[in-house]
Scaffold this motif. Sequence first.
Motif, PDB file in Angstrom:
ATOM      1  N   ASP A 107       1.463   4.001 -16.084  1.00  0.00           N
ATOM      2  CA  ASP A 107       0.718   3.216 -15.096  1.00  0.00           C
ATOM      3  C   ASP A 107       0.735   3.906 -13.727  1.00  0.00           C
ATOM      4  OD1 ASP A 107       0.203   1.327 -17.008  1.00  0.00           O
ATOM      5  OD2 ASP A 107       1.818  -0.025 -16.385  1.00  0.00           O
TER       6      ASP A 107
ATOM      7  N   ALA B 104      -2.558   5.324 -11.799  1.00  0.00           N
ATOM      8  CA  ALA B 104      -2.872   4.859 -10.445  1.00  0.00           C
ATOM      9  C   ALA B 104      -3.039   6.040  -9.495  1.00  0.00           C
ATOM     10  CB  ALA B 104      -1.775   3.914  -9.949  1.00  0.00           C
TER      11      ALA B 104
ATOM     12  N   GLU C 203      -6.395   7.571 -10.278  1.00  0.00           N
ATOM     13  CA  GLU C 203      -7.464   6.725  -9.749  1.00  0.00           C
ATOM     14  C   GLU C 203      -7.571   6.852  -8.239  1.00  0.00           C
ATOM     15  OE1 GLU C 203      -9.749   4.558 -11.150  1.00  0.00           O
ATOM     16  OE2 GLU C 203      -9.244   5.481 -13.061  1.00  0.00           O
ATOM     17  N   GLY C 204      -6.417   6.975  -7.585  1.00  0.00           N
ATOM     18  CA  GLY C 204      -6.421   7.096  -6.133  1.00  0.00           C
ATOM     19  C   GLY C 204      -7.058   8.385  -5.654  1.00  0.00           C
TER      20      GLY C 204
ATOM     21  N   GLY D  99     -10.731   8.295  -8.783  1.00  0.00           N
ATOM     22  CA  GLY D  99     -11.197   7.076  -9.440  1.00  0.00           C
ATOM     23  C   GLY D  99     -12.667   6.773  -9.236  1.00  0.00           C
TER      24      GLY D  99
ATOM     25  N   ASN E  32     -12.830   7.024  -3.337  1.00  0.00           N
ATOM     26  CA  ASN E  32     -11.518   7.668  -3.356  1.00  0.00           C
ATOM     27  C   ASN E  32     -11.630   9.185  -3.204  1.00  0.00           C
ATOM     28  OD1 ASN E  32     -10.064   5.285  -3.619  1.00  0.00           O
ATOM     29  ND2 ASN E  32     -10.113   5.330  -5.854  1.00  0.00           N
TER      30      ASN E  32
ATOM     31  N   ASN F 108      -2.423   4.586  -3.687  1.00  0.00           N
ATOM     32  CA  ASN F 108      -2.919   3.622  -4.674  1.00  0.00           C
ATOM     33  C   ASN F 108      -1.818   3.146  -5.625  1.00  0.00           C
ATOM     34  OD1 ASN F 108      -5.194   2.199  -5.904  1.00  0.00           O
ATOM     35  ND2 ASN F 108      -4.958   3.588  -7.643  1.00  0.00           N
ATOM     36  N   MET F 109      -0.711   3.864  -5.694  1.00  0.00           N
ATOM     37  CA  MET F 109       0.328   3.531  -6.666  1.00  0.00           C
ATOM     38  C   MET F 109       1.042   2.211  -6.382  1.00  0.00           C
ATOM     39  SD  MET F 109       1.816   7.401  -7.282  1.00  0.00           S
ATOM     40  CE  MET F 109       3.007   6.993  -8.564  1.00  0.00           C
TER      41      MET F 109
ATOM     42  N   SER G 110      -0.151  -0.589  -4.971  1.00  0.00           N
ATOM     43  CA  SER G 110      -1.017  -1.736  -5.256  1.00  0.00           C
ATOM     44  C   SER G 110      -1.448  -1.783  -6.717  1.00  0.00           C
ATOM     45  CB  SER G 110      -2.252  -1.692  -4.355  1.00  0.00           C
ATOM     46  OG  SER G 110      -2.961  -0.478  -4.541  1.00  0.00           O
ATOM     47  N   ALA G 111      -1.725  -0.626  -7.310  1.00  0.00           N
ATOM     48  CA  ALA G 111      -2.248  -0.599  -8.677  1.00  0.00           C
ATOM     49  C   ALA G 111      -1.159  -0.627  -9.738  1.00  0.00           C
ATOM     50  CB  ALA G 111      -3.120   0.643  -8.877  1.00  0.00           C
ATOM     51  N   ALA G 112       0.007  -0.075  -9.439  1.00  0.00           N
ATOM     52  CA  ALA G 112       1.082  -0.003 -10.441  1.00  0.00           C
ATOM     53  C   ALA G 112       2.360  -0.701  -9.989  1.00  0.00           C
ATOM     54  CB  ALA G 112       1.376   1.464 -10.775  1.00  0.00           C
TER      55      ALA G 112
END
Length: 355
Positions: free
Chosen positions: A35, A39, A42-43, A46, A50, A305-306, A308-310
């Motif tokens: 995860d 993330a 994606e950051g 993504g 981004n 992003n890690m 918030s996303a993971a």
Amino acid sequence: MSSRFTTIMIPIISIILGLIVGAIVMASTGFNPVDGYLALWEGIFGDTYNMGETVRTIIPYVFAGLAVAFAFRTGMFNIGVEGQLIMGWLAAAYVGYAFNLPTGLHAVVAILAAAVAGGLWAFIPGLLKAKLQVHEVIVTIMMNYIALHVVNAAISAMSNGGEKTPDIHDSARISSEFLSSITQYSRLHWGFIVAILAVIIMWFILEKTKTGYELKAVGFNKNASEYAGMNVSRNIIMAMVISGAFAGLGGAMEALGTFGNISRMTAFTGIGFDGIAVALLGANQPFGVLLGAILFGGLKNGGTNMPSAAGIPDEIVTIVIALIIFFVASGYIIQLALSKIAKNKAAKKTVKEEK
């Protein structure tokens, strides 16, 4: 094992090792590495937003890395890139709002003002090094703190006690509605073109000009350079001024492209200090610095992003990113290991052939 194969494999192995150790850290602290890395990806990649923000993050790291690398290549250790960068940021912001100039020309003048401000801030340690043999590391470190407080005082004066300077005029901006629109309204700006030009300029100065040759020669051996008729003091000062100018340009990108002003700072931005890592990752070569900045800026932006996303805390994210960079920077160790493996295989093959 061919040298070309080794050159390709070392960075790949370094990144894989960094990812593996980073995954171990995440797993040992109770977080899912898959995860986390999804993330991170994606950051960075993504979506177009981004990607635009990633490129924007990379831009000041290019200039900070070039500033440190230029000083290294000329025998200097510029730890004051942080201070030179924020002085350039202040100069660009001031010229951007205090003057009314035609569009395009205004941005050019503001960028040049930032380069001059960064260069002048680096002139002081260069002068002290050249004339009094005061070590530039000590002076540049101290001047970072002086720059921080000078900039904050100047912002307060320019804004009548406010927290930030007035916004720059549109004529001074290097932001772009076109670039913003194609990246889902990210803050991507034309500074990436300036960054690429700066890389080419540094390469040209060091590799294609007499000045660059003298700067490198003085850095390599002052006594021999002086015996050859080179002005050692002048070249030391020039090396620091050019290094500081690159740093100042990094500040201009933030003032004219990303923020449109400069705010009071309670701490350093960290970009100038990270420039040391970028320069080392790029082996102090202009195009290597560009690649190092891409890696560093990509990880920095993707790492945001890690959490918030993971759900991974900022502290763990910082450790993971630092580990990846550490292993990339340790490519020499991996090269030694690959060379040893190759020699062992060659020795075994020789023994078999003798039998």
